[in-house]
Scaffold this motif. Structure first.
Motif, PDB file in Angstrom:
ATOM      1  N   ALA A  86       1.026  -1.036   0.167  1.00 50.11           N
ATOM      2  CA  ALA A  86      -0.123  -0.012   0.162  1.00 50.11           C
ATOM      3  C   ALA A  86       0.456   1.689   0.277  1.00 50.11           C
ATOM      4  CB  ALA A  86      -0.651  -0.038   0.950  1.00 50.11           C
ATOM      5  N   MET A  87       1.677   1.097   0.877  1.00 49.12           N
ATOM      6  CA  MET A  87       2.798   2.329   1.216  1.00 49.12           C
ATOM      7  C   MET A  87       3.969   2.422  -0.068  1.00 49.12           C
ATOM      8  SD  MET A  87       4.079   2.039   4.617  1.00 49.12           S
ATOM      9  CE  MET A  87       5.155   0.542   4.759  1.00 49.12           C
ATOM     10  N   TYR A  88       3.596   1.604  -1.008  1.00 46.34           N
ATOM     11  CA  TYR A  88       4.523   1.334  -2.111  1.00 46.34           C
ATOM     12  C   TYR A  88       3.754   1.682  -3.554  1.00 46.34           C
ATOM     13  CZ  TYR A  88       7.987  -2.326  -0.957  1.00 46.34           C
ATOM     14  OH  TYR A  88       8.858  -2.901  -0.047  1.00 46.34           O
ATOM     15  N   SER A  89       2.615   1.825  -2.880  1.00 44.21           N
ATOM     16  CA  SER A  89       1.303   2.084  -3.930  1.00 44.21           C
ATOM     17  C   SER A  89       0.687   3.303  -4.428  1.00 44.21           C
ATOM     18  CB  SER A  89       0.333   1.529  -4.254  1.00 44.21           C
ATOM     19  OG  SER A  89      -1.400   2.403  -5.097  1.00 44.21           O
ATOM     20  N   THR A 100      -4.039   4.404 -17.728  1.00 45.91           N
ATOM     21  CA  THR A 100      -5.462   4.226 -17.218  1.00 45.91           C
ATOM     22  C   THR A 100      -5.582   3.302 -16.721  1.00 45.91           C
ATOM     23  OG1 THR A 100      -4.990   2.495 -19.257  1.00 45.91           O
ATOM     24  CG2 THR A 100      -5.092   4.078 -20.387  1.00 45.91           C
ATOM     25  N   LEU A 101      -7.061   2.838 -16.501  1.00 44.33           N
ATOM     26  CA  LEU A 101      -7.230   1.589 -15.125  1.00 44.33           C
ATOM     27  C   LEU A 101      -6.486   0.596 -15.237  1.00 44.33           C
ATOM     28  CD1 LEU A 101      -8.776   0.823 -12.783  1.00 44.33           C
ATOM     29  CD2 LEU A 101     -10.539   0.487 -13.946  1.00 44.33           C
ATOM     30  N   GLY A 102      -6.735  -0.129 -16.885  1.00 46.30           N
ATOM     31  CA  GLY A 102      -5.770  -1.511 -17.543  1.00 46.30           C
ATOM     32  C   GLY A 102      -4.703  -1.140 -17.196  1.00 46.30           C
ATOM     33  N   GLN A 103      -4.201  -0.221 -17.570  1.00 46.56           N
ATOM     34  CA  GLN A 103      -2.247  -0.329 -17.152  1.00 46.56           C
ATOM     35  C   GLN A 103      -2.308  -0.484 -15.539  1.00 46.56           C
ATOM     36  OE1 GLN A 103      -1.480   3.224 -19.224  1.00 46.56           O
ATOM     37  NE2 GLN A 103      -0.980   2.248 -20.912  1.00 46.56           N
ATOM     38  N   ARG A 104      -3.254   1.079 -14.242  1.00 49.50           N
ATOM     39  CA  ARG A 104      -2.426   0.185 -13.520  1.00 49.50           C
ATOM     40  C   ARG A 104      -3.241  -0.898 -12.593  1.00 49.50           C
ATOM     41  NH1 ARG A 104      -6.348   3.906 -11.721  1.00 49.50           N
ATOM     42  NH2 ARG A 104      -7.655   5.160 -13.154  1.00 49.50           N
ATOM     43  N   ALA A 105      -3.831  -1.511 -13.061  1.00 51.81           N
ATOM     44  CA  ALA A 105      -4.404  -2.589 -12.411  1.00 51.81           C
ATOM     45  C   ALA A 105      -3.000  -3.398 -12.696  1.00 51.81           C
ATOM     46  CB  ALA A 105      -5.804  -3.916 -13.141  1.00 51.81           C
ATOM     47  N   TRP A 106      -2.418  -4.310 -14.228  1.00 57.11           N
ATOM     48  CA  TRP A 106      -1.166  -4.547 -14.373  1.00 57.11           C
ATOM     49  C   TRP A 106       0.319  -3.806 -13.439  1.00 57.11           C
ATOM     50  CZ3 TRP A 106      -1.390  -9.657 -16.069  1.00 57.11           C
ATOM     51  CH2 TRP A 106      -2.315  -9.942 -17.369  1.00 57.11           C
ATOM     52  N   ALA A 108      -0.770  -3.067 -10.664  1.00 58.26           N
ATOM     53  CA  ALA A 108      -0.238  -3.027  -9.024  1.00 58.26           C
ATOM     54  C   ALA A 108       0.025  -5.014  -9.078  1.00 58.26           C
ATOM     55  CB  ALA A 108      -2.387  -2.706  -8.890  1.00 58.26           C
ATOM     56  N   TYR A 109      -0.668  -5.852 -10.201  1.00 56.64           N
ATOM     57  CA  TYR A 109      -0.141  -7.150 -10.004  1.00 56.64           C
ATOM     58  C   TYR A 109       1.487  -7.491 -10.141  1.00 56.64           C
ATOM     59  CZ  TYR A 109       0.374 -11.813 -10.921  1.00 56.64           C
ATOM     60  OH  TYR A 109       1.112 -13.284 -11.195  1.00 56.64           O
ATOM     61  N   GLN A 114      10.771  -5.633  -5.904  1.00 60.03           N
ATOM     62  CA  GLN A 114      12.357  -5.225  -7.048  1.00 60.03           C
ATOM     63  C   GLN A 114      11.548  -3.755  -7.980  1.00 60.03           C
ATOM     64  OE1 GLN A 114      11.277  -8.386  -6.306  1.00 60.03           O
ATOM     65  NE2 GLN A 114      12.286  -9.649  -5.347  1.00 60.03           N
ATOM     66  N   THR A 115      10.436  -4.286  -8.561  1.00 62.36           N
ATOM     67  CA  THR A 115      10.207  -3.591  -8.890  1.00 62.36           C
ATOM     68  C   THR A 115       9.523  -2.135  -8.370  1.00 62.36           C
ATOM     69  OG1 THR A 115       7.293  -3.738  -9.046  1.00 62.36           O
ATOM     70  CG2 THR A 115       9.152  -5.382 -10.924  1.00 62.36           C
ATOM     71  N   PHE A 116       9.431  -1.732  -7.516  1.00 64.22           N
ATOM     72  CA  PHE A 116       9.099  -0.778  -6.675  1.00 64.22           C
ATOM     73  C   PHE A 116      10.249  -0.356  -6.700  1.00 64.22           C
ATOM     74  CE2 PHE A 116       9.641   1.850  -2.642  1.00 64.22           C
ATOM     75  CZ  PHE A 116       8.591   2.392  -3.181  1.00 64.22           C
ATOM     76  N   ALA A 117      11.164  -1.094  -5.796  1.00 63.37           N
ATOM     77  CA  ALA A 117      12.225  -0.498  -5.496  1.00 63.37           C
ATOM     78  C   ALA A 117      13.846   0.422  -6.576  1.00 63.37           C
ATOM     79  CB  ALA A 117      13.800  -1.167  -5.191  1.00 63.37           C
ATOM     80  N   CYS A 118      13.352  -0.598  -8.413  1.00 55.02           N
ATOM     81  CA  CYS A 118      14.138   0.458  -8.635  1.00 55.02           C
ATOM     82  C   CYS A 118      13.143   1.315 -10.073  1.00 55.02           C
ATOM     83  CB  CYS A 118      14.171  -1.049 -10.064  1.00 55.02           C
ATOM     84  SG  CYS A 118      15.610  -2.029  -9.567  1.00 55.02           S
TER      85      CYS A 118
END
Length: 241
Positions: A86-89, A100-106, A108-109, A114-118
Motif C-alpha cells: 500500500a505504501m509502495y502504491s 489508464t485503469l487497465g495499465q494501473r491494474a497490471w 498493481a499486479y 524489486q519493481t518498486f525499488a528500481c
C-alpha cells in the motif's frame, strides 16, 4: 541529454531487474520446497505464487499453516506483511497515477519489492519521462523476475526434499530484503521505522503464531509516520522563521 527511446528504456529496466535473478531463483525454489513439504501439491503451489506473487507473505502464510495456526491468523499475518505494498502504491501514484485503469491494474499486479525499488529511483532521476516511458521501465524490470518466480516455484515443488539442506537456499530471503531496503533508508522516518520494527520483532519473537511480526510491522509504520510528521513540522517552522 540524448533522447531516450521506448526500446532503450525497456532494456534499462531489464538490466536493472536482472541482478535480482541471483536471489529470485533460490528464493522461489525454496518456496516451492517449503510449500510442498507443508502439504500443497504442485498446482496449488504454483497457483499461490501466481495469485499472491509476494514471497514474504507466501512464506508467512505457509509457515503459520504448518504450525497449525488458524487460517484467519495466517491470512491476517500475510496481509500485514504485504501492507508495504500500500505504501509502495502511494509512492508510485504521482508517477503512474495518470495511466489508464487497465495499465494501473497490471502495474498493481506486478508491484513487487524489486519493481518498486528500481522504478521509484529511476522515476526520480528522470522526471521528464512520459507515462508510457515510465510504464515501459516498470514492466521491463518485472521481465527477468516474475517469470522466473513462477518457473522456479514449480521446480522447487517438483524436486522438493531432494535438495540437500547443506545448500541452505534460505540465505536468499534476508539477502533479498537487505539489498532492497538498505538503499531506501534515506530519511529519519525510514530509519525510525526500520529500527522500531526490527527491535520489536526481536523482543516479541516468542509470541504465539508469530504475532510479534504483525505487531512489529504496525509499530514500525507508526514510528516512521510520527518521525515524518515531526520533521515536516520542523521544516515548516524553519521555513516560516
Amino acid at each position: 541529454m540524448a533522447t531516450e527511446t521506448t526500446k532503450s528504456i525497456f532494456w534499462q529496466g531489464v538490466r536493472d531487474g536482472a541482478p535480482f535473478i541471483l536471489v529470485i531463483v533460490p528464493f522461489s525454489t525454496l518456496f516451492g520446497v517449503v510449500a510442498t513439504e507443508a502439504g500443497l501439491n504442485v498446482f496449488e503451489t504454483l497457483t499461490m505464487s501466481v495469485l499472491v506473487i509476494a514471497g514474504a507473505a507466501q512464506f508467512t502464510a505457509i509457515e503459520l499453516l504448518r504450525n497449525d495456526a488458524p487460517t484467519v491468523i495466517a491470512l491476517v499475518s500475510a496481509l500485514a506483511v504485504n501492507l508495504r505494498m500500500a505504501m509502495y502504491s502511494a509512492s508510485l501514484t504521482p508517477y503512474l497515477g495518470k495511466a489508464t485503469l487497465g495499465q494501473r491494474a497490471w502495474a498493481a499486479y506486478f508491484l513487487v519489492d524489486q519493481t518498486f525499488a528500481c522504478s521509484v529511483l529511476k522515476f526520480e532521476q528522470n522526471p521528464d519521462w512520459t507515462i508510457r516511458q515510465k510504464l515501459t521501465y516498470f514492466f521491463a524490470v518485472a521481465v527477468p523476475i516474475c517469470p522466473l518466480w513462477y518457473l522456479f516455484t514449480v521446480i522447487g515443488a517438483l524436486i522438493g526434499s531432494s535438495i540437500p539442506e547443506s545448500f541452505a537456499l534460505d540465505f536468499a530471503i534476508p539477502i533479498t530484503f537487505l539489498a532492497l531496503i538498505a538503499p531506501m533508508l534515506r530519511t529519519r522516518a525510514h530509519l525510525a521505522a526500520a529500527f522500531v520494527s526490527v527491535v520489536t520483532a526481536l523482543l516479541l519473537n516468542g509470541l504465539v503464531y508469530n504475532l510479534g511480526l504483525l505487531v512489529a510491522g504496525i509499530l514500525g509504520m507508526m514510528a516512521g509516520a510520527q518521525v515524518e510528521l515531526l520533521d515536516n513540522r520542523r521544516a515548516e517552522r524553519e521555513g516560516g522563521a
